[in-house]
Design a protein around this motif. Structure first.
Motif, PDB file in Angstrom:
ATOM      1  N   ALA A  29       4.359  15.492   2.778  1.00  0.00           N
ATOM      2  CA  ALA A  29       5.438  15.234   2.123  1.00  0.00           C
ATOM      3  C   ALA A  29       5.418  13.578   1.902  1.00  0.00           C
ATOM      4  CB  ALA A  29       6.650  15.426   2.945  1.00  0.00           C
ATOM      5  N   ASN A  30       6.267  13.101   0.795  1.00  0.00           N
ATOM      6  CA  ASN A  30       6.413  11.540   0.635  1.00  0.00           C
ATOM      7  C   ASN A  30       7.926  11.347   1.199  1.00  0.00           C
ATOM      8  OD1 ASN A  30       3.743  11.242  -0.465  1.00  0.00           O
ATOM      9  ND2 ASN A  30       4.236  12.592  -2.079  1.00  0.00           N
ATOM     10  N   GLY A  31       7.999  10.136   1.016  1.00  0.00           N
ATOM     11  CA  GLY A  31       9.350   9.359   1.631  1.00  0.00           C
ATOM     12  C   GLY A  31       9.478   9.177   3.039  1.00  0.00           C
ATOM     13  N   ASP A  32      10.889   9.286   3.529  1.00  0.00           N
ATOM     14  CA  ASP A  32      11.139   9.305   4.792  1.00  0.00           C
ATOM     15  C   ASP A  32      10.581  10.511   5.554  1.00  0.00           C
ATOM     16  OD1 ASP A  32      12.087   8.644   7.476  1.00  0.00           O
ATOM     17  OD2 ASP A  32      14.204   8.386   6.507  1.00  0.00           O
ATOM     18  N   PRO A  33       9.702  10.540   6.479  1.00  0.00           N
ATOM     19  CA  PRO A  33       9.349  11.680   7.056  1.00  0.00           C
ATOM     20  C   PRO A  33      10.630  12.225   7.994  1.00  0.00           C
ATOM     21  CG  PRO A  33       8.443   9.904   7.987  1.00  0.00           C
ATOM     22  CD  PRO A  33       9.127   9.401   6.988  1.00  0.00           C
ATOM     23  N   SER A  34      11.519  11.402   8.523  1.00  0.00           N
ATOM     24  CA  SER A  34      12.670  11.937   9.449  1.00  0.00           C
ATOM     25  C   SER A  34      13.403  13.063   9.021  1.00  0.00           C
ATOM     26  CB  SER A  34      13.540  10.824   9.774  1.00  0.00           C
ATOM     27  OG  SER A  34      14.268  10.354   8.782  1.00  0.00           O
ATOM     28  N   ARG A  35      13.362  13.313   7.639  1.00  0.00           N
ATOM     29  CA  ARG A  35      14.293  14.425   7.201  1.00  0.00           C
ATOM     30  C   ARG A  35      13.495  15.711   7.559  1.00  0.00           C
ATOM     31  NH1 ARG A  35      10.976  12.696   2.916  1.00  0.00           N
ATOM     32  NH2 ARG A  35      10.673  14.071   1.231  1.00  0.00           N
ATOM     33  N   PHE A  36      12.355  16.025   8.054  1.00  0.00           N
ATOM     34  CA  PHE A  36      11.698  17.054   8.670  1.00  0.00           C
ATOM     35  C   PHE A  36      11.469  17.140  10.095  1.00  0.00           C
ATOM     36  CE2 PHE A  36      10.156  16.011   3.994  1.00  0.00           C
ATOM     37  CZ  PHE A  36      10.407  17.393   3.507  1.00  0.00           C
ATOM     38  N   ALA A  37      12.108  16.153  10.651  1.00  0.00           N
ATOM     39  CA  ALA A  37      12.268  15.936  12.087  1.00  0.00           C
ATOM     40  C   ALA A  37      12.387  17.149  13.008  1.00  0.00           C
ATOM     41  CB  ALA A  37      13.087  14.842  12.688  1.00  0.00           C
ATOM     42  N   ARG A  38      13.238  18.167  12.705  1.00  0.00           N
ATOM     43  CA  ARG A  38      13.459  19.188  13.314  1.00  0.00           C
ATOM     44  C   ARG A  38      12.539  20.337  13.252  1.00  0.00           C
ATOM     45  NH1 ARG A  38      14.753  24.054  10.889  1.00  0.00           N
ATOM     46  NH2 ARG A  38      15.080  24.343   8.875  1.00  0.00           N
ATOM     47  N   PHE A  39      11.258  20.163  12.282  1.00  0.00           N
ATOM     48  CA  PHE A  39      10.167  20.981  12.329  1.00  0.00           C
ATOM     49  C   PHE A  39       9.102  20.885  13.377  1.00  0.00           C
ATOM     50  CE2 PHE A  39      12.212  21.158   8.232  1.00  0.00           C
ATOM     51  CZ  PHE A  39      12.676  22.751   7.993  1.00  0.00           C
ATOM     52  N   ASN A  40       9.257  19.449  13.829  1.00  0.00           N
ATOM     53  CA  ASN A  40       8.385  18.870  14.728  1.00  0.00           C
ATOM     54  C   ASN A  40       6.851  19.027  14.391  1.00  0.00           C
ATOM     55  OD1 ASN A  40       7.768  17.926  17.242  1.00  0.00           O
ATOM     56  ND2 ASN A  40       7.514  19.874  18.354  1.00  0.00           N
ATOM     57  N   LEU A  41       6.506  18.677  13.263  1.00  0.00           N
ATOM     58  CA  LEU A  41       5.414  18.855  12.541  1.00  0.00           C
ATOM     59  C   LEU A  41       4.758  17.268  12.104  1.00  0.00           C
ATOM     60  CD1 LEU A  41       5.513  21.919  10.142  1.00  0.00           C
ATOM     61  CD2 LEU A  41       4.441  21.857  12.053  1.00  0.00           C
ATOM     62  N   PRO A  42       3.552  17.146  12.286  1.00  0.00           N
ATOM     63  CA  PRO A  42       3.066  15.849  11.803  1.00  0.00           C
ATOM     64  C   PRO A  42       3.110  15.958  10.305  1.00  0.00           C
ATOM     65  CG  PRO A  42       1.191  17.265  12.294  1.00  0.00           C
ATOM     66  CD  PRO A  42       2.451  17.850  12.871  1.00  0.00           C
ATOM     67  N   VAL A  43       3.637  14.777   9.759  1.00  0.00           N
ATOM     68  CA  VAL A  43       3.822  14.466   8.366  1.00  0.00           C
ATOM     69  C   VAL A  43       2.861  13.541   7.847  1.00  0.00           C
ATOM     70  CG1 VAL A  43       5.361  14.037   6.468  1.00  0.00           C
ATOM     71  CG2 VAL A  43       6.270  14.926   8.386  1.00  0.00           C
ATOM     72  N   ALA A  44       1.988  13.937   6.702  1.00  0.00           N
ATOM     73  CA  ALA A  44       0.834  13.288   6.141  1.00  0.00           C
ATOM     74  C   ALA A  44       1.395  13.033   4.558  1.00  0.00           C
ATOM     75  CB  ALA A  44      -0.415  13.880   5.974  1.00  0.00           C
ATOM     76  N   SER A  45       1.606  11.736   4.209  1.00  0.00           N
ATOM     77  CA  SER A  45       2.036  11.452   2.781  1.00  0.00           C
ATOM     78  C   SER A  45       0.820  11.371   2.079  1.00  0.00           C
ATOM     79  CB  SER A  45       3.099  10.166   3.017  1.00  0.00           C
ATOM     80  OG  SER A  45       2.097   8.872   3.451  1.00  0.00           O
ATOM     81  N   ASP A  46       1.017  11.413   0.738  1.00  0.00           N
ATOM     82  CA  ASP A  46      -0.059  11.147  -0.362  1.00  0.00           C
ATOM     83  C   ASP A  46      -0.713   9.498  -0.013  1.00  0.00           C
ATOM     84  OD1 ASP A  46       0.541  13.519  -1.097  1.00  0.00           O
ATOM     85  OD2 ASP A  46       1.380  12.807  -3.025  1.00  0.00           O
ATOM     86  N   SER A  47      -1.773   9.432  -0.233  1.00  0.00           N
ATOM     87  CA  SER A  47      -2.517   8.060  -0.249  1.00  0.00           C
ATOM     88  C   SER A  47      -2.324   7.438  -1.578  1.00  0.00           C
ATOM     89  CB  SER A  47      -3.903   8.121   0.559  1.00  0.00           C
ATOM     90  OG  SER A  47      -4.680   8.842  -0.137  1.00  0.00           O
ATOM     91  N   VAL A  48      -2.197   8.473  -2.643  1.00  0.00           N
ATOM     92  CA  VAL A  48      -2.326   8.070  -4.063  1.00  0.00           C
ATOM     93  C   VAL A  48      -0.997   7.860  -4.215  1.00  0.00           C
ATOM     94  CG1 VAL A  48      -3.197   8.840  -6.316  1.00  0.00           C
ATOM     95  CG2 VAL A  48      -4.403   9.703  -4.089  1.00  0.00           C
ATOM     96  N   PRO A  49      -0.707   6.812  -4.835  1.00  0.00           N
ATOM     97  CA  PRO A  49       0.824   6.476  -5.274  1.00  0.00           C
ATOM     98  C   PRO A  49       0.993   7.156  -6.691  1.00  0.00           C
ATOM     99  CG  PRO A  49      -0.599   4.554  -6.042  1.00  0.00           C
ATOM    100  CD  PRO A  49      -1.571   5.691  -5.277  1.00  0.00           C
ATOM    101  N   GLY A  50       2.505   7.462  -6.831  1.00  0.00           N
ATOM    102  CA  GLY A  50       3.022   7.773  -7.796  1.00  0.00           C
ATOM    103  C   GLY A  50       3.117   9.362  -8.135  1.00  0.00           C
ATOM    104  N   PHE A  51       3.261   9.990  -7.001  1.00  0.00           N
ATOM    105  CA  PHE A  51       3.424  11.534  -7.078  1.00  0.00           C
ATOM    106  C   PHE A  51       2.372  12.103  -7.932  1.00  0.00           C
ATOM    107  CE2 PHE A  51       7.595  10.036  -5.984  1.00  0.00           C
ATOM    108  CZ  PHE A  51       8.089  10.743  -5.053  1.00  0.00           C
ATOM    109  N   ALA A  52       1.113  12.003  -7.621  1.00  0.00           N
ATOM    110  CA  ALA A  52       0.074  12.493  -8.120  1.00  0.00           C
ATOM    111  C   ALA A  52      -0.347  13.844  -8.287  1.00  0.00           C
ATOM    112  CB  ALA A  52      -1.410  11.620  -7.632  1.00  0.00           C
ATOM    113  N   GLY A  53       0.373  14.979  -7.624  1.00  0.00           N
ATOM    114  CA  GLY A  53       0.397  16.152  -7.587  1.00  0.00           C
ATOM    115  C   GLY A  53      -0.237  16.753  -6.357  1.00  0.00           C
TER     116      GLY A  53
END
Length: 204
Positions: A50-74
């Motif tokens: 997921a991209n953006g602030d990962p805290s919105r997924f905090a209740r799931f207690n999962l690691p969050v990995a954002s895209d390393s490629v900018p611009g919502f590359a799919g």
């Protein structure tokens, strides 16, 4: 086979009107909760792309990995993020299975069936199909192809999943689409209504 489960939630959900589609409620339960419930028993670890602030997924207690490629590359950028995460955090897992977080009926035997497809065909990677259509976002990806994928996404600006998978030997594994297509995805608000009607007979 040890596998990391990759939950793809890095899109912009334009057809849903924006926001986090994975957090939309289906009969009082979020789409992401439903997908986690079905995928978790099939894998050795879970990571959320997921991209953006990962805290919105905090209740799931999962690691969050954002895209390393900018611009919502799919989705390919999401898969690359998952492969990178596996190398850094679960080096014992040679494969990553990706699923869309808007598919509340995904098969509970998805990983086993995709792994069987790899084994029977000697393919490099595998994806699911139903109703005569392939679903490349639901795929089993070898970590060893991480650098190849990075070159395709970063250097060659490839965005369509099937353009990259066509470069490798791909096993396409068919799943029954009755009584409910297990890869039915919630793209629009009206799809939520259709999904509620299908809850009485989800595939097992």
């Amino acid at each position: 086979m040890k596998v990391v489960g990759l939950l793809l939630a890095g899109g912009q959900s334009r057809r849903m009107g924006g926001g986090d589609k994975a957090l939309r409620l289906l009969d009082g339960i979020s789409l992401l909760d439903r997908v986690i419930e079905r995928l978790c028993p099939q894998v050795n670890a879970l990571v959320l792309n997921a991209n953006g602030d990962p805290s919105r997924f905090a209740r799931f207690n999962l690691p969050v990995a954002s895209d390393s490629v900018p611009g919502f590359a799919g989705p390919l950028a999401g898969v690359l993020a998952g492969l990178d995460w596996a190398v850094s955090h679960r080096s014992d897992c040679p494969y990553v299975v990706s699923v869309a977080t808007d598919a509340p009926f995904l098969p509970t035997d998805l990983v086993a069936r995709l792994a069987q497809g790899l084994d029977e065909t000697g393919a490099d990677l595998a994806c699911a199909a139903s109703g005569g259509r392939s679903h490349p976002v639901f795929g089993l990806w070898p970590v060893r192809l991480r650098d190849d994928l990075r070159q395709a996404v970063v250097d060659q600006a490839i965005r369509k999943v099937d353009l990259w998978t066509a470069r490798h030997k791909l096993a396409t594994v068919p799943f029954a689409d009755q009584p409910v297509d297990p890869f039915f995805n919630v793209n629009r608000p009206e799809d939520l209504e259709n999904a509620v009607a299908s809850l009485k007979s989800p595939p097992g």
